[in-house]
Write an enzyme that holds these catalytic residues in place. Sequence first.
Site, PDB file in Angstrom:
ATOM      1  N   VAL A 181       0.835  -1.199   0.000  1.00  0.00           N
ATOM      2  CA  VAL A 181       0.000   0.000   0.000  1.00  0.00           C
ATOM      3  C   VAL A 181       0.874   1.255   0.000  1.00  0.00           C
ATOM      4  O   VAL A 181       0.608   2.226  -0.717  1.00  0.00           O
ATOM      5  CB  VAL A 181      -0.951   0.010   1.213  1.00  0.00           C
TER       6      VAL A 181
ATOM      7  N   ASP B  53       7.918   3.935   4.670  1.00  0.00           N
ATOM      8  CA  ASP B  53       6.888   4.965   4.542  1.00  0.00           C
ATOM      9  C   ASP B  53       7.501   6.366   4.620  1.00  0.00           C
ATOM     10  O   ASP B  53       7.198   7.237   3.795  1.00  0.00           O
ATOM     11  CB  ASP B  53       5.848   4.778   5.646  1.00  0.00           C
TER      12      ASP B  53
ATOM     13  N   ASP C 142       7.755   9.037   1.532  1.00  0.00           N
ATOM     14  CA  ASP C 142       7.075  10.328   1.739  1.00  0.00           C
ATOM     15  C   ASP C 142       7.962  11.481   1.313  1.00  0.00           C
ATOM     16  O   ASP C 142       7.496  12.478   0.762  1.00  0.00           O
ATOM     17  CB  ASP C 142       6.683  10.498   3.219  1.00  0.00           C
TER      18      ASP C 142
END
Length: 216
Positions: free
Chosen positions: A29, A85, A89
């Site tokens: 994801v 993550d 980002d």
Amino acid sequence: MERFRSGWKRIIEPIARLCVRLGVSANAVTVIGSVLSILVALLTGVTGWLFWGAFVLTLLVLFDSLDGSVAALSGGGTRFGAFLDSTLDRIADWATLAGIILYVNLHSDLWYDPTETSFPDYMTPYITGVTLYAIMTSFVTSYARARAESVGCEAKNGVATRADRLTIILIGMALTGLTGQIVILAAAMTLLAVLGTITVVQRILEVRRQMESAGL
């Protein structure tokens, strides 16, 4: 913006449960969301479709916490997942601002016609410069937090979190795309640069305070 995070996570929980049932991992994801954000941001700058680019990016930002919800429902997140993550980002943040730089340099004809005015185009170099500066403050803000943690301190404070910065960028993009007024984008990038500078200074001072309190 951080205060709305918990409420939003409850809203997207059904989607997270669906991902778990389909066997989609939290890391998958994360990667999918980041790749889509990067592509949309850069394509927005190239095509000049500022409003629709901001609209799609807003949807992707809203679902940025989906990977965390999937991880929580899958037995908890991993340290690598958190690292992945955070790293992606940073790339997505760069792509968003790079898209703005592409936009002002590729589509200056939307606000400037050299045949109808004797004044030079000030907006293109100004927005390019201030956006490059905002990129610097964005990365230093993240670096300051990571470096602080490496020396035993905490630097999460600051007037503008990532969510706040993205809100400023996306609103500036959307309003500029709707109205065609480039001055709105210039104002948004200026605000982003100012708040980024303040945040960096706040984190530096906070780490110094913590070190002085600990006698370091």
